[in-house]
Motif scaffolding. Sequence first.
Motif, PDB file in Angstrom:
ATOM      1  N   HIS A  24     -20.972  -1.815 -31.871  1.00 46.59           N
ATOM      2  CA  HIS A  24     -20.102  -2.952 -31.581  1.00 46.59           C
ATOM      3  C   HIS A  24     -18.814  -2.484 -30.914  1.00 46.59           C
ATOM      4  CE1 HIS A  24     -22.180  -5.082 -35.163  1.00 46.59           C
ATOM      5  NE2 HIS A  24     -22.742  -5.454 -34.024  1.00 46.59           N
ATOM      6  N   MET A  25     -18.345  -3.253 -29.948  1.00 45.92           N
ATOM      7  CA  MET A  25     -17.068  -2.974 -29.303  1.00 45.92           C
ATOM      8  C   MET A  25     -16.175  -4.197 -29.370  1.00 45.92           C
ATOM      9  SD  MET A  25     -18.043  -0.606 -26.021  1.00 45.92           S
ATOM     10  CE  MET A  25     -19.357  -1.648 -25.415  1.00 45.92           C
ATOM     11  N   GLN A  26     -14.902  -3.979 -29.112  1.00 42.71           N
ATOM     12  CA  GLN A  26     -13.979  -5.100 -29.095  1.00 42.71           C
ATOM     13  C   GLN A  26     -14.380  -6.095 -27.997  1.00 42.71           C
ATOM     14  OE1 GLN A  26      -9.688  -4.453 -29.565  1.00 42.71           O
ATOM     15  NE2 GLN A  26     -10.112  -2.257 -29.499  1.00 42.71           N
ATOM     16  N   PRO A  27     -14.095  -7.364 -28.198  1.00 42.32           N
ATOM     17  CA  PRO A  27     -14.382  -8.340 -27.155  1.00 42.32           C
ATOM     18  C   PRO A  27     -13.430  -8.192 -25.986  1.00 42.32           C
ATOM     19  CG  PRO A  27     -13.133  -9.373 -28.904  1.00 42.32           C
ATOM     20  CD  PRO A  27     -13.436  -7.978 -29.365  1.00 42.32           C
ATOM     21  N   GLY A  28     -13.821  -8.723 -24.849  1.00 43.90           N
ATOM     22  CA  GLY A  28     -12.938  -8.764 -23.689  1.00 43.90           C
ATOM     23  C   GLY A  28     -12.229 -10.103 -23.608  1.00 43.90           C
ATOM     24  N   THR A  29     -11.278 -10.188 -22.688  1.00 45.89           N
ATOM     25  CA  THR A  29     -10.600 -11.450 -22.400  1.00 45.89           C
ATOM     26  C   THR A  29     -10.369 -11.545 -20.898  1.00 45.89           C
ATOM     27  OG1 THR A  29      -9.453 -11.631 -24.526  1.00 45.89           O
ATOM     28  CG2 THR A  29      -8.462 -12.787 -22.665  1.00 45.89           C
ATOM     29  N   LEU A  30     -10.717 -12.671 -20.316  1.00 46.78           N
ATOM     30  CA  LEU A  30     -10.363 -12.931 -18.927  1.00 46.78           C
ATOM     31  C   LEU A  30      -8.996 -13.592 -18.939  1.00 46.78           C
ATOM     32  CD1 LEU A  30     -11.189 -12.853 -15.949  1.00 46.78           C
ATOM     33  CD2 LEU A  30     -12.154 -15.147 -16.246  1.00 46.78           C
ATOM     34  N   CYS A  31      -7.967 -12.819 -18.618  1.00 50.24           N
ATOM     35  CA  CYS A  31      -6.603 -13.347 -18.647  1.00 50.24           C
ATOM     36  C   CYS A  31      -6.386 -14.319 -17.487  1.00 50.24           C
ATOM     37  CB  CYS A  31      -5.590 -12.208 -18.599  1.00 50.24           C
ATOM     38  SG  CYS A  31      -5.561 -11.227 -20.119  1.00 50.24           S
ATOM     39  N   SER A  32      -5.348 -15.127 -17.604  1.00 48.42           N
ATOM     40  CA  SER A  32      -5.186 -16.246 -16.681  1.00 48.42           C
ATOM     41  C   SER A  32      -3.718 -16.567 -16.465  1.00 48.42           C
ATOM     42  CB  SER A  32      -5.907 -17.486 -17.231  1.00 48.42           C
ATOM     43  OG  SER A  32      -5.600 -17.684 -18.610  1.00 48.42           O
ATOM     44  N   LEU A  33      -3.440 -17.323 -15.392  1.00 46.61           N
ATOM     45  CA  LEU A  33      -2.084 -17.742 -15.050  1.00 46.61           C
ATOM     46  C   LEU A  33      -2.063 -19.262 -14.951  1.00 46.61           C
ATOM     47  CD1 LEU A  33       0.748 -16.618 -14.237  1.00 46.61           C
ATOM     48  CD2 LEU A  33      -0.002 -16.805 -11.855  1.00 46.61           C
ATOM     49  N   TRP A  34      -1.088 -19.901 -15.628  1.00 49.17           N
ATOM     50  CA  TRP A  34      -1.016 -21.363 -15.728  1.00 49.17           C
ATOM     51  C   TRP A  34       0.337 -21.870 -15.235  1.00 49.17           C
ATOM     52  CZ3 TRP A  34      -5.392 -23.868 -17.634  1.00 49.17           C
ATOM     53  CH2 TRP A  34      -6.350 -23.035 -18.214  1.00 49.17           C
ATOM     54  N   ALA A  35       0.300 -22.983 -14.529  1.00 51.07           N
ATOM     55  CA  ALA A  35       1.522 -23.588 -13.982  1.00 51.07           C
ATOM     56  C   ALA A  35       1.874 -24.865 -14.745  1.00 51.07           C
ATOM     57  CB  ALA A  35       1.327 -23.902 -12.497  1.00 51.07           C
ATOM     58  N   ASP A  36       3.099 -25.348 -14.514  1.00 53.45           N
ATOM     59  CA  ASP A  36       3.579 -26.635 -15.035  1.00 53.45           C
ATOM     60  C   ASP A  36       3.604 -26.698 -16.560  1.00 53.45           C
ATOM     61  OD1 ASP A  36       4.135 -27.659 -12.555  1.00 53.45           O
ATOM     62  OD2 ASP A  36       2.183 -28.608 -12.316  1.00 53.45           O
ATOM     63  N   ILE A  37       4.090 -25.638 -17.175  1.00 51.78           N
ATOM     64  CA  ILE A  37       4.305 -25.638 -18.627  1.00 51.78           C
ATOM     65  C   ILE A  37       5.775 -25.961 -18.895  1.00 51.78           C
ATOM     66  CG2 ILE A  37       4.288 -24.217 -20.715  1.00 51.78           C
ATOM     67  CD1 ILE A  37       2.046 -22.551 -19.366  1.00 51.78           C
ATOM     68  N   ASP A  38       6.022 -26.858 -19.805  1.00 55.35           N
ATOM     69  CA  ASP A  38       7.389 -27.215 -20.198  1.00 55.35           C
ATOM     70  C   ASP A  38       7.789 -26.330 -21.379  1.00 55.35           C
ATOM     71  OD1 ASP A  38       9.785 -28.290 -20.969  1.00 55.35           O
ATOM     72  OD2 ASP A  38       9.050 -30.341 -21.235  1.00 55.35           O
ATOM     73  N   TRP A  39       8.363 -25.186 -21.050  1.00 59.43           N
ATOM     74  CA  TRP A  39       8.655 -24.197 -22.086  1.00 59.43           C
ATOM     75  C   TRP A  39       9.728 -24.675 -23.067  1.00 59.43           C
ATOM     76  CZ3 TRP A  39       5.509 -20.463 -23.245  1.00 59.43           C
ATOM     77  CH2 TRP A  39       4.621 -19.979 -22.272  1.00 59.43           C
ATOM     78  N   SER A  40      10.526 -25.652 -22.685  1.00 56.06           N
ATOM     79  CA  SER A  40      11.564 -26.156 -23.592  1.00 56.06           C
ATOM     80  C   SER A  40      10.961 -26.872 -24.800  1.00 56.06           C
ATOM     81  CB  SER A  40      12.503 -27.118 -22.846  1.00 56.06           C
ATOM     82  OG  SER A  40      11.829 -28.306 -22.470  1.00 56.06           O
ATOM     83  N   ARG A  41       9.686 -27.280 -24.694  1.00 57.74           N
ATOM     84  CA  ARG A  41       9.033 -28.010 -25.779  1.00 57.74           C
ATOM     85  C   ARG A  41       7.951 -27.196 -26.486  1.00 57.74           C
ATOM     86  NH1 ARG A  41       6.076 -31.721 -23.517  1.00 57.74           N
ATOM     87  NH2 ARG A  41       5.803 -32.889 -25.463  1.00 57.74           N
ATOM     88  N   VAL A  42       7.753 -25.979 -26.029  1.00 59.14           N
ATOM     89  CA  VAL A  42       6.707 -25.139 -26.614  1.00 59.14           C
ATOM     90  C   VAL A  42       7.184 -24.552 -27.944  1.00 59.14           C
ATOM     91  CG1 VAL A  42       5.452 -22.958 -26.345  1.00 59.14           C
ATOM     92  CG2 VAL A  42       5.565 -24.586 -24.443  1.00 59.14           C
ATOM     93  N   LYS A  43       6.307 -24.624 -28.950  1.00 57.56           N
ATOM     94  CA  LYS A  43       6.618 -24.075 -30.265  1.00 57.56           C
ATOM     95  C   LYS A  43       5.473 -23.162 -30.711  1.00 57.56           C
ATOM     96  CE  LYS A  43       9.020 -28.319 -31.655  1.00 57.56           C
ATOM     97  NZ  LYS A  43       9.007 -29.471 -32.590  1.00 57.56           N
ATOM     98  N   PRO A  44       5.794 -21.961 -31.166  1.00 59.75           N
ATOM     99  CA  PRO A  44       4.744 -21.074 -31.690  1.00 59.75           C
ATOM    100  C   PRO A  44       4.393 -21.473 -33.126  1.00 59.75           C
ATOM    101  CG  PRO A  44       6.881 -19.997 -31.788  1.00 59.75           C
ATOM    102  CD  PRO A  44       7.106 -21.328 -31.129  1.00 59.75           C
ATOM    103  N   GLY A  63     -16.188 -16.210 -19.082  1.00 56.65           N
ATOM    104  CA  GLY A  63     -14.735 -16.308 -19.232  1.00 56.65           C
ATOM    105  C   GLY A  63     -14.142 -17.452 -18.445  1.00 56.65           C
ATOM    106  N   ARG A  64     -14.618 -17.659 -17.233  1.00 54.96           N
ATOM    107  CA  ARG A  64     -14.110 -18.767 -16.423  1.00 54.96           C
ATOM    108  C   ARG A  64     -14.477 -20.119 -17.043  1.00 54.96           C
ATOM    109  NH1 ARG A  64     -14.612 -14.793 -12.040  1.00 54.96           N
ATOM    110  NH2 ARG A  64     -16.864 -15.067 -11.773  1.00 54.96           N
ATOM    111  N   LYS A  65     -15.674 -20.216 -17.620  1.00 51.80           N
ATOM    112  CA  LYS A  65     -16.070 -21.461 -18.269  1.00 51.80           C
ATOM    113  C   LYS A  65     -15.280 -21.690 -19.559  1.00 51.80           C
ATOM    114  CE  LYS A  65     -20.805 -21.664 -16.464  1.00 51.80           C
ATOM    115  NZ  LYS A  65     -22.265 -21.616 -16.800  1.00 51.80           N
ATOM    116  N   LEU A  66     -15.034 -20.621 -20.286  1.00 52.82           N
ATOM    117  CA  LEU A  66     -14.336 -20.733 -21.560  1.00 52.82           C
ATOM    118  C   LEU A  66     -12.922 -21.281 -21.396  1.00 52.82           C
ATOM    119  CD1 LEU A  66     -14.695 -20.081 -24.596  1.00 52.82           C
ATOM    120  CD2 LEU A  66     -13.742 -17.819 -24.120  1.00 52.82           C
TER     121      LEU A  66
END
Length: 443
Positions: free
Chosen positions: A181-201, A259-262
């Motif tokens: 077994h190996m660690q899973p991969g991730t297809l990283c991505s870039l997203w636009a139009d995020i309102d960071w003033s309202r984002v909460k972790p 990854g693109r579908k996910l």
Amino acid sequence: MVSDRVLTYERSIPVRHSVDVLVAGGGPAGVAAAVAAARQGRRVFLVEEQACLGGMGTAGLVPAFMMFSDGVNFLAAGIGEEVLTRLRENGGTGPDNAFSIRAEVLKRVYDDMLLEAGVEFLFHTKLIDVRKEGRKVCYAILAAKSGLFAIEAKVFVDGTGDGDLAVLAGAEYLKGDEEGHMQPGTLCSLWADIDWSRVKPPDDRMLEQAFKDRVFTYEDRHLPGMWRVGQSLGGGNIGHIFGVDGTDERSLTAALIQGRKLLDEYERYYKEYLDGYERMELAATGALMGIRESRRIVGDYELCLADFHRRAVFPDEIGRYCYPVDIHASTPTDEHYERYATDFHKLRYAKGESYGIPYRCLTPKGLDNVLVAGRSISSDRFLQGSVRVMPGCYITGQAAGIAAAIAAERDCSVRDFPIAELQRRLKDLGAYLPNFDDKEEAV
């Protein structure tokens, strides 16, 4: 259907260059190795398969660096610190995070560093084989748009991230856990139009509800999340592709498609369940699959979990690092996720603590003029889960580069020079080596 037919193919190819050091791979380890070797006055050639330098931090769109420092000491000092400083000076980190990455700026930083150091380099150039005599590699065989050609070198540095050059030269390697077994991969991505003033972790706070609502194909409870990389841009380290093998093009192809579908599922999750993401729009996906785990070359010493526990110090130390053991769950099961969560929170250091990396981790058994840098150095699976990140790659890369330069100067094996000479030159480059006393060594 896989054919069992075999074709024997032979041809003569030109030897285009003869250099002191050939670096295969232009990710953070390869860049650090090439710059460090060139600054020692050696003629260095670097070959990179992609259209830019930087690997996962650029072509792969990984949105942020992991830790450069142990909270007290800057461990990735030298080339790593220079990269980070240049990136910040050029506006290449995010508005509110000093370690996020604007990939286009980082590409230019790497270009400039190689050009200023006098490194010759080519993009769209893939290592496909080596020619070897005894324990020494003589030529790297390369494929490019213009055809096949070779580069002759005295010393070779493997910065491919998969140990490709070392394996082609016959080096032994390990991969995955006892069951493969190996660690899973991730297809990283870039997203636009995020309102960071309202984002909460945190980003995973609504996952359980989304699972109940059947938003996702499978229940993956590990969501590294979205990093702010611009005024309204976010870099997504979101979604795992389980079972991917980064050394198999068939597996990589299937993983990229998946990854693109996910990302459709994660777009729905972010838009419908989290504030600030309602208008988000996918701008790009990585040109590289994000691979966390690959081959571990068998070297003269295997860095291991016991070394992590004892905050190891080595006489041939070429750097120190501190990132936690970060082994993502191999399957989307509760058992594997709990194991990840336990290890990631348990196998970590307090401020000011770190483990040493010995030079012997960079020297593959059975090869006299090959060095490995980056995530493929000789380690067990636990320590690969720590040293694999970009700052760790700068540390091992610059050491491999200087060691290659010394071996080329002296026309000797990568084992046949005083370690103190390597450590002294690393300190001159700015590396963090608290356990090396150059005055004491000079007595």
